[in-house]
Design a protein around this motif. Structure first.
Motif, PDB file in Angstrom:
ATOM      1  N   LEU A   1       0.823  -1.206   0.000  1.00  0.00           N
ATOM      2  CA  LEU A   1       0.000   0.000   0.000  1.00  0.00           C
ATOM      3  C   LEU A   1       0.855   1.253   0.000  1.00  0.00           C
ATOM      4  O   LEU A   1       0.350   2.352  -0.016  1.00  0.00           O
ATOM      5  CB  LEU A   1      -0.842   0.037   1.272  1.00  0.00           C
ATOM      6  N   ASN A   2       2.164   1.029   0.084  1.00  0.00           N
ATOM      7  CA  ASN A   2       3.081   2.151   0.241  1.00  0.00           C
ATOM      8  C   ASN A   2       2.758   2.996   1.466  1.00  0.00           C
ATOM      9  O   ASN A   2       2.760   4.217   1.413  1.00  0.00           O
ATOM     10  CB  ASN A   2       3.117   3.012  -1.018  1.00  0.00           C
ATOM     11  N   LEU A   3       2.427   2.306   2.539  1.00  0.00           N
ATOM     12  CA  LEU A   3       2.222   3.013   3.807  1.00  0.00           C
ATOM     13  C   LEU A   3       3.555   3.577   4.276  1.00  0.00           C
ATOM     14  O   LEU A   3       3.624   4.647   4.859  1.00  0.00           O
ATOM     15  CB  LEU A   3       1.672   2.062   4.873  1.00  0.00           C
ATOM     16  N   LEU A   4       4.602   2.823   4.002  1.00  0.00           N
ATOM     17  CA  LEU A   4       5.947   3.247   4.367  1.00  0.00           C
ATOM     18  C   LEU A   4       6.815   3.244   3.118  1.00  0.00           C
ATOM     19  O   LEU A   4       6.603   2.447   2.214  1.00  0.00           O
ATOM     20  CB  LEU A   4       6.566   2.262   5.372  1.00  0.00           C
ATOM     21  N   THR A   5       7.808   4.128   3.066  1.00  0.00           N
ATOM     22  CA  THR A   5       8.774   4.080   1.975  1.00  0.00           C
ATOM     23  C   THR A   5       9.694   2.887   2.224  1.00  0.00           C
ATOM     24  O   THR A   5       9.716   2.327   3.321  1.00  0.00           O
ATOM     25  CB  THR A   5       9.650   5.346   1.930  1.00  0.00           C
ATOM     26  N   GLU A   6      10.464   2.535   1.211  1.00  0.00           N
ATOM     27  CA  GLU A   6      11.369   1.407   1.341  1.00  0.00           C
ATOM     28  C   GLU A   6      12.344   1.634   2.497  1.00  0.00           C
ATOM     29  O   GLU A   6      12.633   0.733   3.288  1.00  0.00           O
ATOM     30  CB  GLU A   6      12.148   1.254   0.034  1.00  0.00           C
ATOM     31  N   GLU A   7      12.814   2.869   2.609  1.00  0.00           N
ATOM     32  CA  GLU A   7      13.775   3.209   3.656  1.00  0.00           C
ATOM     33  C   GLU A   7      13.126   3.127   5.040  1.00  0.00           C
ATOM     34  O   GLU A   7      13.721   2.619   5.992  1.00  0.00           O
ATOM     35  CB  GLU A   7      14.300   4.622   3.403  1.00  0.00           C
ATOM     36  N   GLN A   8      11.878   3.626   5.131  1.00  0.00           N
ATOM     37  CA  GLN A   8      11.160   3.556   6.415  1.00  0.00           C
ATOM     38  C   GLN A   8      10.917   2.104   6.797  1.00  0.00           C
ATOM     39  O   GLN A   8      11.063   1.709   7.957  1.00  0.00           O
ATOM     40  CB  GLN A   8       9.816   4.301   6.312  1.00  0.00           C
ATOM     41  N   ASN A   9      10.553   1.280   5.811  1.00  0.00           N
ATOM     42  CA  ASN A   9      10.309  -0.136   6.067  1.00  0.00           C
ATOM     43  C   ASN A   9      11.584  -0.815   6.576  1.00  0.00           C
ATOM     44  O   ASN A   9      11.556  -1.589   7.530  1.00  0.00           O
ATOM     45  CB  ASN A   9       9.810  -0.827   4.798  1.00  0.00           C
ATOM     46  N   GLU A  10      12.694  -0.488   5.932  1.00  0.00           N
ATOM     47  CA  GLU A  10      13.969  -1.087   6.317  1.00  0.00           C
ATOM     48  C   GLU A  10      14.342  -0.694   7.751  1.00  0.00           C
ATOM     49  O   GLU A  10      14.826  -1.521   8.523  1.00  0.00           O
ATOM     50  CB  GLU A  10      15.030  -0.573   5.349  1.00  0.00           C
ATOM     51  N   ALA A  11      14.100   0.577   8.073  1.00  0.00           N
ATOM     52  CA  ALA A  11      14.405   1.048   9.420  1.00  0.00           C
ATOM     53  C   ALA A  11      13.515   0.320  10.433  1.00  0.00           C
ATOM     54  O   ALA A  11      13.990  -0.170  11.464  1.00  0.00           O
ATOM     55  CB  ALA A  11      14.198   2.559   9.521  1.00  0.00           C
ATOM     56  N   LEU A  12      12.220   0.219  10.116  1.00  0.00           N
ATOM     57  CA  LEU A  12      11.299  -0.442  11.043  1.00  0.00           C
ATOM     58  C   LEU A  12      11.676  -1.905  11.226  1.00  0.00           C
ATOM     59  O   LEU A  12      11.586  -2.460  12.324  1.00  0.00           O
ATOM     60  CB  LEU A  12       9.863  -0.317  10.530  1.00  0.00           C
ATOM     61  N   GLN A  13      12.116  -2.521  10.143  1.00  0.00           N
ATOM     62  CA  GLN A  13      12.502  -3.924  10.215  1.00  0.00           C
ATOM     63  C   GLN A  13      13.689  -4.127  11.157  1.00  0.00           C
ATOM     64  O   GLN A  13      13.701  -5.044  11.968  1.00  0.00           O
ATOM     65  CB  GLN A  13      12.875  -4.382   8.803  1.00  0.00           C
ATOM     66  N   GLU A  14      14.662  -3.259  11.056  1.00  0.00           N
ATOM     67  CA  GLU A  14      15.832  -3.376  11.931  1.00  0.00           C
ATOM     68  C   GLU A  14      15.441  -3.064  13.386  1.00  0.00           C
ATOM     69  O   GLU A  14      15.898  -3.710  14.318  1.00  0.00           O
ATOM     70  CB  GLU A  14      16.957  -2.451  11.437  1.00  0.00           C
ATOM     71  N   ILE A  15      14.560  -2.084  13.546  1.00  0.00           N
ATOM     72  CA  ILE A  15      14.094  -1.743  14.892  1.00  0.00           C
ATOM     73  C   ILE A  15      13.290  -2.909  15.474  1.00  0.00           C
ATOM     74  O   ILE A  15      13.443  -3.282  16.638  1.00  0.00           O
ATOM     75  CB  ILE A  15      13.257  -0.440  14.845  1.00  0.00           C
TER      76      ILE A  15
ATOM     77  N   VAL B   1       8.819  -7.034   7.638  1.00  0.00           N
ATOM     78  CA  VAL B   1       7.655  -6.180   7.874  1.00  0.00           C
ATOM     79  C   VAL B   1       6.890  -6.037   6.562  1.00  0.00           C
ATOM     80  O   VAL B   1       7.449  -5.653   5.546  1.00  0.00           O
ATOM     81  CB  VAL B   1       8.080  -4.786   8.391  1.00  0.00           C
ATOM     82  N   ARG B   2       5.619  -6.435   6.585  1.00  0.00           N
ATOM     83  CA  ARG B   2       4.762  -6.249   5.402  1.00  0.00           C
ATOM     84  C   ARG B   2       3.646  -5.302   5.769  1.00  0.00           C
ATOM     85  O   ARG B   2       3.398  -5.052   6.935  1.00  0.00           O
ATOM     86  CB  ARG B   2       4.121  -7.582   4.985  1.00  0.00           C
ATOM     87  N   GLU B   3       2.935  -4.840   4.761  1.00  0.00           N
ATOM     88  CA  GLU B   3       1.819  -3.948   5.065  1.00  0.00           C
ATOM     89  C   GLU B   3       0.549  -4.387   4.343  1.00  0.00           C
ATOM     90  O   GLU B   3       0.611  -5.053   3.316  1.00  0.00           O
ATOM     91  CB  GLU B   3       2.185  -2.506   4.710  1.00  0.00           C
ATOM     92  N   ALA B   4      -0.585  -4.047   4.920  1.00  0.00           N
ATOM     93  CA  ALA B   4      -1.867  -4.393   4.298  1.00  0.00           C
ATOM     94  C   ALA B   4      -2.937  -3.431   4.789  1.00  0.00           C
ATOM     95  O   ALA B   4      -2.856  -2.917   5.902  1.00  0.00           O
ATOM     96  CB  ALA B   4      -2.258  -5.823   4.654  1.00  0.00           C
ATOM     97  N   GLY B   5      -3.926  -3.189   3.947  1.00  0.00           N
ATOM     98  CA  GLY B   5      -5.093  -2.425   4.379  1.00  0.00           C
ATOM     99  C   GLY B   5      -6.051  -3.379   5.078  1.00  0.00           C
ATOM    100  O   GLY B   5      -5.871  -4.599   5.018  1.00  0.00           O
TER     101      GLY B   5
ATOM    102  N   ARG C   1       6.685   9.787  10.775  1.00  0.00           N
ATOM    103  CA  ARG C   1       7.512  10.917  11.232  1.00  0.00           C
ATOM    104  C   ARG C   1       8.604  10.438  12.179  1.00  0.00           C
ATOM    105  O   ARG C   1       9.750  10.859  12.102  1.00  0.00           O
ATOM    106  CB  ARG C   1       6.637  11.978  11.916  1.00  0.00           C
ATOM    107  N   ALA C   2       8.219   9.500  13.071  1.00  0.00           N
ATOM    108  CA  ALA C   2       9.204   8.976  14.029  1.00  0.00           C
ATOM    109  C   ALA C   2      10.323   8.238  13.287  1.00  0.00           C
ATOM    110  O   ALA C   2      11.502   8.372  13.631  1.00  0.00           O
ATOM    111  CB  ALA C   2       8.523   8.053  15.029  1.00  0.00           C
ATOM    112  N   LEU C   3       9.946   7.489  12.258  1.00  0.00           N
ATOM    113  CA  LEU C   3      10.959   6.756  11.485  1.00  0.00           C
ATOM    114  C   LEU C   3      11.865   7.728  10.734  1.00  0.00           C
ATOM    115  O   LEU C   3      13.076   7.521  10.651  1.00  0.00           O
ATOM    116  CB  LEU C   3      10.290   5.788  10.501  1.00  0.00           C
ATOM    117  N   ASP C   4      11.274   8.821  10.211  1.00  0.00           N
ATOM    118  CA  ASP C   4      12.090   9.815   9.501  1.00  0.00           C
ATOM    119  C   ASP C   4      13.087  10.477  10.451  1.00  0.00           C
ATOM    120  O   ASP C   4      14.242  10.687  10.099  1.00  0.00           O
ATOM    121  CB  ASP C   4      11.197  10.865   8.830  1.00  0.00           C
ATOM    122  N   ASP C   5      12.617  10.794  11.678  1.00  0.00           N
ATOM    123  CA  ASP C   5      13.525  11.368  12.687  1.00  0.00           C
ATOM    124  C   ASP C   5      14.676  10.411  12.952  1.00  0.00           C
ATOM    125  O   ASP C   5      15.831  10.793  13.056  1.00  0.00           O
ATOM    126  CB  ASP C   5      12.794  11.603  14.021  1.00  0.00           C
TER     127      ASP C   5
END
Lengths: 122, 205
Positions: free
Chosen positions: B3-17, B44-48, B196-200
């Motif tokens: 769904l592109n809830l997160l960008t690839e970079e945000q997803n990668e960060a969340l995955q490591e976190i 980490v995957r996303e879905a509506g 926003r938290a992931l971007d920070d």
């Protein structure tokens, strides 16, 4: 001559976090590997004086890398960097020849004492 | 389907976190079973909301599922749902030394305990690294042994724009293994907060 540093992690994010945590004035050449196979290949090419090694990776994991390196005389410093906080994980890697176990999330304050202790940074 | 809830970079960060959070969950689980836990890298995957049953069925191919829910509150709020397949339930029962036939209440209690460990370690770890405080409600059983489509009937109270981040969880112990999925249900405003938290967080690197 700069020290060859190899950063091994399947997560690009984790590699970035680690590189950011290295001492800024350290004379090094950084290479990255995203799995155990690449790490072993880089080691065999003599491109790893110091290895920062993640444990949980698809394919050959960090334990597998350590086992291979140990069988090949382990001619480098290996610092394990992992999210695994079980005491047994630390025991296992120290037995396999790692010089230190650093818990993720990694930062400069966690790395510096280890690097100083082994004289890789003065 | 993304769904592109997160960008690839945000997803990668969340995955490591999430990986760091699951490391803590692993230690707690190891303590419960007194055995070393092999961790896997969580994806980490996303879905509506509409795609959620299909996404879950994809990850856990069992015919019936059991789920435990737990609310979380703070800068990021939402609901965490841990989904077990019937195989995962049996594996867990085996780990606890129960026979194959668990009384319903015993099974519920076991799943509540394990879910609580996973949710608090994983979400607590995520919140800590994103510098966001979070607190949790007590876990409760959302549905027991229902087909995937039936699982989310009872979450119909969730706003339609709720997105879900799905974290795959696999723990392998020396003699057994069990798998489950952790769903983080995030209403649109919380999804914004997590972005926003992931971007920070990403701005540090």
């Amino acid at each position: 001559m700069p020290i060859s540093v190899l950063v091994v992690d399947d997560s690009a994010m984790a590699r970035k976090m680690l590189i950011k945590s290295l001492p800024p004035d350290w004379d090094i050449e950084i290479r990255q590997a995203c799995n155990g196979e690449e790490a072993i290949a880089a080691y065999r090419q003599g491109r790893a004086d110091v290895i920062f090694l993640d444990l949980n990776m698809p394919g050959i994991d960090g334990y597998g890398v350590l086992e291979t390196l140990q069988a090949e005389d382990l001619n480098c410093f290996v610092i394990v960097v992992s999210a695994d906080v079980q005491p047994q994980a630390r025991e296992r890697v120290m037995k396999l020849g790692a010089i230190a176990f650093v818990q993720k999330p990694v930062d400069a304050a966690k790395l510096e004492p280890v690097l100083r202790e082994y004289g890789v940074v003065v | 389907m993304s769904l592109n809830l997160l960008t690839e970079e945000q997803n990668e960060a969340l995955q490591e976190i999430a990986n760091i959070g699951m490391g803590r969950a692993g230690r707690s689980i190891a303590g419960v079973f007194d055995e070393f836990v092999e961790l896997s890298v969580p994806r980490v995957r996303e879905a509506g909301l509409d795609r959620l049953p299909a996404a879950v069925a994809d990850l856990i191919p069992d015919e019936t599922l059991t789920a435990v829910r737990q609310g979380f509150f703070g800068r990021v709020r939402g609901e965490a749902i841990v989904v077990f397949g019937i195989t995962g339930c049996r594996d867990l029962a085996g780990l606890m030394g129960y026979g194959s036939a668990l009384e319903d209440c015993e099974e519920d209690e076991l799943l509540l305990d394990v879910s609580n460990v996973i949710v608090s370690a994983c979400l607590g770890g995520i919140a800590e690294q994103l510098n966001a405080d979070v607190c949790f409600s007590a876990p409760s059983v959302l549905a027991s042994h229902v087909p995937p489509a039936g699982l989310f009937d009872r979450t119909s109270a969730a706003p339609a724009d709720t997105g879900a981040l799905i974290v795959e969880v696999n723990f392998r112990l020396e003699r057994h293994s069990f798998a489950c999925s952790l769903l983080m249900m995030l209403p649109a405003d919380s999804m914004g907060a997590i972005r926003r938290a992931l971007d920070d967080f990403l701005a540090n690197f």
